[in-house]
Enzyme design. Structure first.
Site, PDB file in Angstrom:
ATOM      1  N   HIS A   1      55.366  40.704  60.168  1.00 50.39           N
ATOM      2  CA  HIS A   1      56.309  41.832  60.102  1.00 50.39           C
ATOM      3  C   HIS A   1      57.418  41.436  59.109  1.00 50.39           C
ATOM      4  O   HIS A   1      57.128  41.147  57.955  1.00 50.39           O
ATOM      5  CB  HIS A   1      56.800  42.115  61.519  1.00 50.39           C
TER       6      HIS A   1
ATOM      7  N   HIS B   1      49.123  47.030  54.877  1.00 54.61           N
ATOM      8  CA  HIS B   1      50.015  47.729  55.794  1.00 54.61           C
ATOM      9  C   HIS B   1      49.171  48.579  56.717  1.00 54.61           C
ATOM     10  O   HIS B   1      48.150  49.126  56.292  1.00 54.61           O
ATOM     11  CB  HIS B   1      50.993  48.625  55.008  1.00 54.61           C
TER      12      HIS B   1
ATOM     13  N   ASP C   1      57.690  43.854  51.408  1.00 53.55           N
ATOM     14  CA  ASP C   1      58.050  42.439  51.466  1.00 53.55           C
ATOM     15  C   ASP C   1      57.575  41.653  50.250  1.00 53.55           C
ATOM     16  O   ASP C   1      57.947  40.500  50.080  1.00 53.55           O
ATOM     17  CB  ASP C   1      57.456  41.806  52.735  1.00 53.55           C
TER      18      ASP C   1
HETATM   19  N1  CMC Z   1      45.322  39.503  53.084  1.00 54.38           N
HETATM   20  C1  CMC Z   1      43.972  39.453  53.235  1.00 54.38           C
HETATM   21  N2  CMC Z   1      43.276  40.309  53.985  1.00 54.38           N
HETATM   22  C2  CMC Z   1      43.962  41.258  54.625  1.00 54.38           C
HETATM   23  C3  CMC Z   1      45.356  41.380  54.526  1.00 54.38           C
HETATM   24  C4  CMC Z   1      46.040  40.463  53.704  1.00 54.38           C
HETATM   25  N3  CMC Z   1      47.360  40.523  53.555  1.00 54.38           N
HETATM   26  N4  CMC Z   1      45.773  42.414  55.282  1.00 54.38           N
HETATM   27  C5  CMC Z   1      44.688  42.936  55.834  1.00 54.38           C
HETATM   28  N5  CMC Z   1      43.585  42.242  55.444  1.00 54.38           N
HETATM   29  C6  CMC Z   1      42.191  42.526  55.788  1.00 54.38           C
HETATM   30  C7  CMC Z   1      41.855  42.060  57.193  1.00 54.38           C
HETATM   31  O1  CMC Z   1      41.373  40.734  57.191  1.00 54.38           O
HETATM   32  C8  CMC Z   1      40.800  43.060  57.596  1.00 54.38           C
HETATM   33  O2  CMC Z   1      39.613  42.715  56.954  1.00 54.38           O
HETATM   34  P1  CMC Z   1      38.183  42.944  57.721  1.00 54.38           P
HETATM   35  O3  CMC Z   1      38.083  44.444  57.878  1.00 54.38           O
HETATM   36  O4  CMC Z   1      37.166  42.367  56.812  1.00 54.38           O
HETATM   37  O5  CMC Z   1      38.322  42.234  59.026  1.00 54.38           O
HETATM   38  C9  CMC Z   1      41.287  44.361  56.947  1.00 54.38           C
HETATM   39  O6  CMC Z   1      42.051  43.942  55.802  1.00 54.38           O
HETATM   40  C10 CMC Z   1      42.162  45.201  57.851  1.00 54.38           C
HETATM   41  O7  CMC Z   1      43.215  44.382  58.332  1.00 54.38           O
HETATM   42  P2  CMC Z   1      43.932  44.537  59.715  1.00 54.38           P
HETATM   43  O8  CMC Z   1      44.418  43.216  60.169  1.00 54.38           O
HETATM   44  O9  CMC Z   1      43.070  45.337  60.645  1.00 54.38           O
HETATM   45  O10 CMC Z   1      45.146  45.456  59.300  1.00 54.38           O
HETATM   46  P3  CMC Z   1      46.401  45.750  60.171  1.00 54.38           P
HETATM   47  O11 CMC Z   1      46.765  47.144  59.905  1.00 54.38           O
HETATM   48  O12 CMC Z   1      46.200  45.347  61.582  1.00 54.38           O
HETATM   49  O13 CMC Z   1      47.492  44.735  59.578  1.00 54.38           O
HETATM   50  C11 CMC Z   1      49.271  43.837  58.372  1.00 54.38           C
HETATM   51  C12 CMC Z   1      48.561  45.112  58.802  1.00 54.38           C
HETATM   52  C13 CMC Z   1      50.539  44.219  57.615  1.00 54.38           C
HETATM   53  C14 CMC Z   1      49.676  43.022  59.622  1.00 54.38           C
HETATM   54  C15 CMC Z   1      48.320  43.010  57.475  1.00 54.38           C
HETATM   55  O14 CMC Z   1      47.971  43.750  56.335  1.00 54.38           O
HETATM   56  C16 CMC Z   1      48.912  41.654  57.091  1.00 54.38           C
HETATM   57  O15 CMC Z   1      48.796  40.688  57.846  1.00 54.38           O
HETATM   58  N6  CMC Z   1      49.584  41.564  55.882  1.00 54.38           N
HETATM   59  C17 CMC Z   1      50.233  40.340  55.493  1.00 54.38           C
HETATM   60  C18 CMC Z   1      51.576  40.220  56.168  1.00 54.38           C
HETATM   61  C19 CMC Z   1      52.583  41.184  55.591  1.00 54.38           C
HETATM   62  O16 CMC Z   1      52.731  41.314  54.387  1.00 54.38           O
HETATM   63  N7  CMC Z   1      53.332  41.828  56.490  1.00 54.38           N
HETATM   64  C20 CMC Z   1      54.383  42.787  56.109  1.00 54.38           C
HETATM   65  C21 CMC Z   1      54.011  44.175  56.498  1.00 54.38           C
HETATM   66  S1  CMC Z   1      55.032  45.456  55.775  1.00 54.38           S
HETATM   67  C22 CMC Z   1      56.604  45.205  56.302  1.00 54.38           C
HETATM   68  C23 CMC Z   1      56.799  44.955  57.737  1.00 54.38           C
HETATM   69  O17 CMC Z   1      56.154  45.532  58.611  1.00 54.38           O
HETATM   70  O18 CMC Z   1      57.679  44.191  58.047  1.00 54.38           O
END
Ligand code: CMC
Length: 442
Positions: free
Chosen positions: A268, A307, A363
């Site tokens: 986050h 996201h 971010d």
């Molecule tokens: N790098 C590599 N793969 C990713 C990433 C990433 N940053 N984000 C998502 N994926 C992949 C994930 O492995 C999954 O792949 P598969 O379908 O093969 O299993 C697919 O994309 C969907 O991911 P998810 O985990 O189901 O997506 P989510 O909506 O639950 O997660 C997130 C959203 C923001 C937690 C995630 O994208 C992430 O961990 N990003 C990196 C951390 C980040 O930048 N966070 C800041 C978010 S925006 C500001 C805030 O909220 O504070």
């Protein structure tokens, strides 16, 4: 004529049910009517991480993730970033409308007269270890504010809610700056109410020996714009934490402390800190392909990318990227920007990221600006928390006033053992570490 309803057939009993559709949603509690026999439990909806569940109706922020749109109270984020100030935007978020000159002057006065904190807060700060993370200090001190303002427990009282909102928005920069000064071993700087909200924050962070700190206007405006961009983002993890705690009618300081704790996480608000660590670890552009490989195999995540809602470029990331270059005109270029730009280019060209619609989020570039301002990485999520306080307070008020809301209490699907008889410890066999029993043997 088409009806706003969903008809489902329960194949277990052959019974048909009509569920009303309102604003693109069915009521999860309507599913309770669906049961094979009268004496059985009704149907639950199973939604881990609340990925497809609306937990409230809200009039504060609007996100269209497919089209990359973000609006606060109907106003596009791009227009607010260009024309508004953080304090004005905070008024809009909290109260629902932009203020006229008179109301803005009152709001500004009310916020700035609450920027001081009780002297005992300094003692708390001094109690933290020299290397304490400022987000940990913020969680502790914001939570502790509830003990200074016991009147805050009157959450159903409109005047009390207004007062706590002014207090929290007013005091957050002071607490954040104190945490920073503590980590640097520097004396605390008291608020200067003649400066703007962000100018005063910069003064409390950076004033050394000057009688009066004069913020650089470009940097002051930059932080102000960053605060606007971080002020609200509907039902994210931290806002949900605030709402969840507040639903128990807990005071807003404790609820916001929970929000800050959620924001602290690397998935986050802690992501901006992690982005810089990532760029430093990559070090040179030739190492990008190797790094990206690890992101694709699941070894690590590409921080600042992806996201839950945006399946398009996060509009805030676009604005922050532009802002970074304006800041570098004043501070000199942050060399990590070259790695960030190339990393983004290669990721957006890569089938893995394209297929999953992963784009830079807010971010990704914000840390580069904070770093250019001379802030340590541990302060990045703290700035996020200051800005998001407006959103949290608006959601808190909305929740309290919403007659449909109750204490938040989700359901679960129990998958554990059936009933078992207790055996005395002497006769018990050794516990078996079963592969599928992770939750019992962490
Ligand atoms: N790098 C590599 N793969 C990713 C990433 C990433 N940053 N984000 C998502 N994926 C992949 C994930 O492995 C999954 O792949 P598969 O379908 O093969 O299993 C697919 O994309 C969907 O991911 P998810 O985990 O189901 O997506 P989510 O909506 O639950 O997660 C997130 C959203 C923001 C937690 C995630 O994208 C992430 O961990 N990003 C990196 C951390 C980040 O930048 N966070 C800041 C978010 S925006 C500001 C805030 O909220 O504070």
């Amino acid at each position: 004529m088409a009806k706003d309803a969903l008809t489902v057939t329960d194949e277990r009993s052959g019974a048909r049910y009509e569920l009303a559709i309102e604003r693109g949603a069915i009521r999860a509690t309507d599913l309770k009517r669906i049961k094979p026999r009268d004496d059985e439990d009704g149907l639950l909806s199973y939604d881990p991480a609340l990925a497809n569940t609306a937990i409230c109706k809200s009039a504060i922020g609007f996100v269209d993730g497919d089209r990359g749109i973000l609006r606060y109270r109907g106003y596009p984020i791009e227009e607010l970033a260009e024309k508004s100030s953080y304090l004005e935007t905070a008024y809009l978020i909290v109260k629902g409308e932009l203020p006229d000159e008179h109301h803005f002057a009152m709001w500004r006065h009310n916020i700035t007269t609450h920027s001081m904190v009780h002297e005992n807060i300094k003692k708390f700060m001094d109690g933290f270890r020299y290397d304490a993370h400022p987000m940990g200090m913020l969680v502790g001190t914001v939570g502790a504010l509830s003990t200074f303002y016991p009147d805050a427990k009157h959450v159903l009282d409109l005047e009390s809610r207004r007062l706590q909102t002014r207090r929290l928005i007013g005091k957050m920069p002071t607490l954040a700056a104190f945490a920073y000064r503590r980590s640097r071993g520097l004396p605390y700087v008291y608020p200067d109410n003649d400066l703007s909200y962000t100018g005063n924050f910069l003064s409390m962070l950076f004033n050394m020996t000057e009688l009066r700190y004069k913020p650089d206007p470009v940097l002051e405006r930059t932080v102000d714009v960053l605060f606007i961009l971080h002020a609200e983002h509907e039902q994210n993890c931290s806002t949900n934490a605030v709402r969840c705690v507040a639903s128990a009618r807990t005071d807003p300081y404790s609820a916001v402390a929970a929000g800050i704790a959620a924001l602290y996480g690397p998935l986050h608000g802690g992501a901006n800190e992690e982005v810089i660590r990532m760029l430093e670890e990559i070090g040179t552009v030739d190492r990008i392909p190797e790094y990206l490989k690890g992101c694709k195999t699941g070894e690590r995540r590409l921080m600042g990318f992806g996201h839950r809602l945006y399946r398009n470029y996060d509009p805030r990331a676009r604005l922050i990227k532009k802002l970074a270059y304006e800041v570098f005109e004043v501070t000199g270029k942050n060399p990590l920007i070259d790695i960030a730009i190339e990393l983004e280019r290669q990721a957006l060209d890569d089938e893995y990221f394209v297929a999953r619609k992963l784009f830079p989020n807010l971010d990704y570039y914000s840390g580069l600006i904070y770093q250019a301002l001379g802030l340590p990485m541990t302060m990045f999520p703290v700035l996020f928390a200051i800005a998001r306080t407006a959103g949290w307070m608006a959601h808190w008020a909305e929740l309290i006033r919403d007659p449909e809301q109750k204490i938040i209490r989700p359901r679960q699907i129990y998958v554990g053992e059936g009933p078992r008889a207790y055996t005395p410890i002497e006769g018990r066999p050794e516990p078996i570490m079963r592969e599928d029993a992770v939750s019992r043997f962490i």
